[in-house]
Motif scaffolding. Sequence first.
Motif, PDB file in Angstrom:
ATOM      1  N   ARG A   1      33.367  51.693  26.907  1.00 34.28           N
ATOM      2  CA  ARG A   1      32.641  50.434  27.061  1.00 34.28           C
ATOM      3  C   ARG A   1      33.534  49.324  27.600  1.00 34.28           C
ATOM      4  O   ARG A   1      33.133  48.544  28.459  1.00 34.28           O
ATOM      5  CB  ARG A   1      32.067  50.022  25.715  1.00 34.28           C
ATOM      6  CG  ARG A   1      31.341  48.712  25.759  1.00 34.28           C
ATOM      7  CD  ARG A   1      30.776  48.365  24.412  1.00 34.28           C
ATOM      8  NE  ARG A   1      30.143  47.057  24.458  1.00 34.28           N
ATOM      9  CZ  ARG A   1      29.755  46.402  23.396  1.00 34.28           C
ATOM     10  NH1 ARG A   1      29.925  46.916  22.198  1.00 34.28           N
ATOM     11  NH2 ARG A   1      29.195  45.226  23.520  1.00 34.28           N
ATOM     12  N   TRP A   2      34.755  49.213  27.077  1.00 36.34           N
ATOM     13  CA  TRP A   2      35.585  48.044  27.355  1.00 36.34           C
ATOM     14  C   TRP A   2      36.583  48.217  28.501  1.00 36.34           C
ATOM     15  O   TRP A   2      36.986  47.229  29.111  1.00 36.34           O
ATOM     16  CB  TRP A   2      36.321  47.603  26.088  1.00 36.34           C
ATOM     17  CG  TRP A   2      35.359  47.063  25.081  1.00 36.34           C
ATOM     18  CD1 TRP A   2      34.930  47.676  23.931  1.00 36.34           C
ATOM     19  CD2 TRP A   2      34.657  45.824  25.148  1.00 36.34           C
ATOM     20  NE1 TRP A   2      34.019  46.889  23.286  1.00 36.34           N
ATOM     21  CE2 TRP A   2      33.838  45.744  24.002  1.00 36.34           C
ATOM     22  CE3 TRP A   2      34.648  44.776  26.054  1.00 36.34           C
ATOM     23  CZ2 TRP A   2      33.020  44.651  23.750  1.00 36.34           C
ATOM     24  CZ3 TRP A   2      33.830  43.686  25.793  1.00 36.34           C
ATOM     25  CH2 TRP A   2      33.032  43.636  24.653  1.00 36.34           C
ATOM     26  N   LEU A   3      36.997  49.432  28.799  1.00 34.96           N
ATOM     27  CA  LEU A   3      37.953  49.602  29.898  1.00 34.96           C
ATOM     28  C   LEU A   3      37.426  49.082  31.237  1.00 34.96           C
ATOM     29  O   LEU A   3      38.164  48.406  31.954  1.00 34.96           O
ATOM     30  CB  LEU A   3      38.403  51.059  30.021  1.00 34.96           C
ATOM     31  CG  LEU A   3      39.515  51.468  29.061  1.00 34.96           C
ATOM     32  CD1 LEU A   3      39.787  52.966  29.160  1.00 34.96           C
ATOM     33  CD2 LEU A   3      40.777  50.689  29.317  1.00 34.96           C
ATOM     34  N   PRO A   4      36.171  49.358  31.590  1.00 36.79           N
ATOM     35  CA  PRO A   4      35.685  48.799  32.860  1.00 36.79           C
ATOM     36  C   PRO A   4      35.715  47.266  32.882  1.00 36.79           C
ATOM     37  O   PRO A   4      35.999  46.668  33.926  1.00 36.79           O
ATOM     38  CB  PRO A   4      34.243  49.331  32.960  1.00 36.79           C
ATOM     39  CG  PRO A   4      34.256  50.574  32.133  1.00 36.79           C
ATOM     40  CD  PRO A   4      35.208  50.293  30.995  1.00 36.79           C
ATOM     41  N   LEU A   5      35.454  46.628  31.753  1.00 39.11           N
ATOM     42  CA  LEU A   5      35.523  45.165  31.702  1.00 39.11           C
ATOM     43  C   LEU A   5      36.967  44.691  31.841  1.00 39.11           C
ATOM     44  O   LEU A   5      37.242  43.695  32.512  1.00 39.11           O
ATOM     45  CB  LEU A   5      34.913  44.648  30.403  1.00 39.11           C
ATOM     46  CG  LEU A   5      33.412  44.862  30.265  1.00 39.11           C
ATOM     47  CD1 LEU A   5      32.941  44.445  28.872  1.00 39.11           C
ATOM     48  CD2 LEU A   5      32.661  44.104  31.338  1.00 39.11           C
ATOM     49  N   GLY A   6      37.881  45.400  31.201  1.00 36.13           N
ATOM     50  CA  GLY A   6      39.294  45.059  31.342  1.00 36.13           C
ATOM     51  C   GLY A   6      39.763  45.222  32.779  1.00 36.13           C
ATOM     52  O   GLY A   6      40.499  44.382  33.309  1.00 36.13           O
ATOM     53  N   GLU A   7      39.317  46.288  33.413  1.00 32.51           N
ATOM     54  CA  GLU A   7      39.699  46.511  34.808  1.00 32.51           C
ATOM     55  C   GLU A   7      39.087  45.457  35.728  1.00 32.51           C
ATOM     56  O   GLU A   7      39.729  45.014  36.678  1.00 32.51           O
ATOM     57  CB  GLU A   7      39.313  47.928  35.230  1.00 32.51           C
ATOM     58  CG  GLU A   7      40.194  48.972  34.549  1.00 32.51           C
ATOM     59  CD  GLU A   7      39.776  50.399  34.827  1.00 32.51           C
ATOM     60  OE1 GLU A   7      38.580  50.640  35.113  1.00 32.51           O
ATOM     61  OE2 GLU A   7      40.644  51.272  34.756  1.00 32.51           O
ATOM     62  N   ALA A   8      37.869  45.026  35.435  1.00 33.67           N
ATOM     63  CA  ALA A   8      37.251  43.957  36.231  1.00 33.67           C
ATOM     64  C   ALA A   8      38.028  42.653  36.071  1.00 33.67           C
ATOM     65  O   ALA A   8      38.222  41.912  37.037  1.00 33.67           O
ATOM     66  CB  ALA A   8      35.791  43.767  35.822  1.00 33.67           C
ATOM     67  N   ALA A   9      38.499  42.390  34.849  1.00 39.56           N
ATOM     68  CA  ALA A   9      39.306  41.187  34.619  1.00 39.56           C
ATOM     69  C   ALA A   9      40.630  41.280  35.370  1.00 39.56           C
ATOM     70  O   ALA A   9      41.080  40.304  35.964  1.00 39.56           O
ATOM     71  CB  ALA A   9      39.553  40.999  33.124  1.00 39.56           C
ATOM     72  N   ILE A  10      41.231  42.456  35.361  1.00 37.06           N
ATOM     73  CA  ILE A  10      42.479  42.664  36.100  1.00 37.06           C
ATOM     74  C   ILE A  10      42.250  42.411  37.583  1.00 37.06           C
ATOM     75  O   ILE A  10      43.029  41.712  38.236  1.00 37.06           O
ATOM     76  CB  ILE A  10      43.024  44.090  35.858  1.00 37.06           C
ATOM     77  CG1 ILE A  10      43.588  44.204  34.441  1.00 37.06           C
ATOM     78  CG2 ILE A  10      44.074  44.462  36.903  1.00 37.06           C
ATOM     79  CD1 ILE A  10      43.918  45.625  34.020  1.00 37.06           C
ATOM     80  N   ASP A  11      41.171  42.971  38.130  1.00 37.33           N
ATOM     81  CA  ASP A  11      40.876  42.798  39.559  1.00 37.33           C
ATOM     82  C   ASP A  11      40.678  41.325  39.911  1.00 37.33           C
ATOM     83  O   ASP A  11      41.212  40.838  40.911  1.00 37.33           O
ATOM     84  CB  ASP A  11      39.639  43.604  39.958  1.00 37.33           C
ATOM     85  CG  ASP A  11      39.894  45.107  39.933  1.00 37.33           C
ATOM     86  OD1 ASP A  11      41.072  45.521  39.954  1.00 37.33           O
ATOM     87  OD2 ASP A  11      38.903  45.858  39.885  1.00 37.33           O
ATOM     88  N   ALA A  12      39.911  40.611  39.087  1.00 36.75           N
ATOM     89  CA  ALA A  12      39.651  39.194  39.354  1.00 36.75           C
ATOM     90  C   ALA A  12      40.930  38.376  39.258  1.00 36.75           C
ATOM     91  O   ALA A  12      41.193  37.502  40.085  1.00 36.75           O
ATOM     92  CB  ALA A  12      38.600  38.659  38.379  1.00 36.75           C
ATOM     93  N   TRP A  13      41.735  38.664  38.250  1.00 37.59           N
ATOM     94  CA  TRP A  13      42.998  37.940  38.058  1.00 37.59           C
ATOM     95  C   TRP A  13      43.937  38.195  39.235  1.00 37.59           C
ATOM     96  O   TRP A  13      44.482  37.265  39.819  1.00 37.59           O
ATOM     97  CB  TRP A  13      43.636  38.376  36.756  1.00 37.59           C
ATOM     98  CG  TRP A  13      44.964  37.772  36.488  1.00 37.59           C
ATOM     99  CD1 TRP A  13      46.176  38.280  36.840  1.00 37.59           C
ATOM    100  CD2 TRP A  13      45.242  36.541  35.830  1.00 37.59           C
ATOM    101  NE1 TRP A  13      47.189  37.451  36.428  1.00 37.59           N
ATOM    102  CE2 TRP A  13      46.630  36.372  35.807  1.00 37.59           C
ATOM    103  CE3 TRP A  13      44.440  35.565  35.252  1.00 37.59           C
ATOM    104  CZ2 TRP A  13      47.231  35.263  35.228  1.00 37.59           C
ATOM    105  CZ3 TRP A  13      45.043  34.468  34.675  1.00 37.59           C
ATOM    106  CH2 TRP A  13      46.432  34.322  34.673  1.00 37.59           C
ATOM    107  N   CYS A  14      44.118  39.462  39.563  1.00 38.77           N
ATOM    108  CA  CYS A  14      45.071  39.819  40.608  1.00 38.77           C
ATOM    109  C   CYS A  14      44.606  39.358  41.990  1.00 38.77           C
ATOM    110  O   CYS A  14      45.438  39.089  42.853  1.00 38.77           O
ATOM    111  CB  CYS A  14      45.345  41.318  40.592  1.00 38.77           C
ATOM    112  SG  CYS A  14      46.277  41.840  39.119  1.00 38.77           S
ATOM    113  N   ALA A  15      43.308  39.243  42.201  1.00 38.03           N
ATOM    114  CA  ALA A  15      42.805  38.759  43.483  1.00 38.03           C
ATOM    115  C   ALA A  15      43.249  37.321  43.737  1.00 38.03           C
ATOM    116  O   ALA A  15      43.362  36.897  44.885  1.00 38.03           O
ATOM    117  CB  ALA A  15      41.280  38.851  43.520  1.00 38.03           C
ATOM    118  N   ALA A  16      43.524  36.588  42.669  1.00 39.46           N
ATOM    119  CA  ALA A  16      43.948  35.190  42.803  1.00 39.46           C
ATOM    120  C   ALA A  16      45.464  35.051  42.950  1.00 39.46           C
ATOM    121  O   ALA A  16      45.952  33.943  43.161  1.00 39.46           O
ATOM    122  CB  ALA A  16      43.474  34.389  41.596  1.00 39.46           C
TER     123      ALA A  16
END
Length: 133
Positions: free
Chosen positions: A90-105
Amino acid sequence: MVAARHKLDNLTVIVDCNGLQSALATICASHRFVQPIYDAARRHQDLLLGLLTQAQMRDAERHRRWVSALVQMALSVDGNRAVLESWCARWLPLGEAAIDAWCAALPEDGAGAAVRARAALRAFVASTGLGVA
């Protein structure tokens, strides 16, 4: 940056009522996640940001040790593996989405930092003995 902060806030606030679930959700704050910021701060001689991110990386390492011990203890009880693995699913995809959003900046190598941080996140979860899809 706002999108990344929002996703991280959701990860930490939504699951705060469940200690272990919160611990599993926040492991995305690994050193791989913060390392690019630390590296950029050092390159640009930003002492304050360097010290802050260094402290965050140390705290993340301490947190990973704590989560590892907690997961090992939880896995010693029959039936907990399925629950923990369902939480990871449940939570790994959300963590990965947060990583992607953070790293995109990030100003430098955001895509590479995201790949390394996602790999580190999954490697950490796997190192606890939990299966990840």
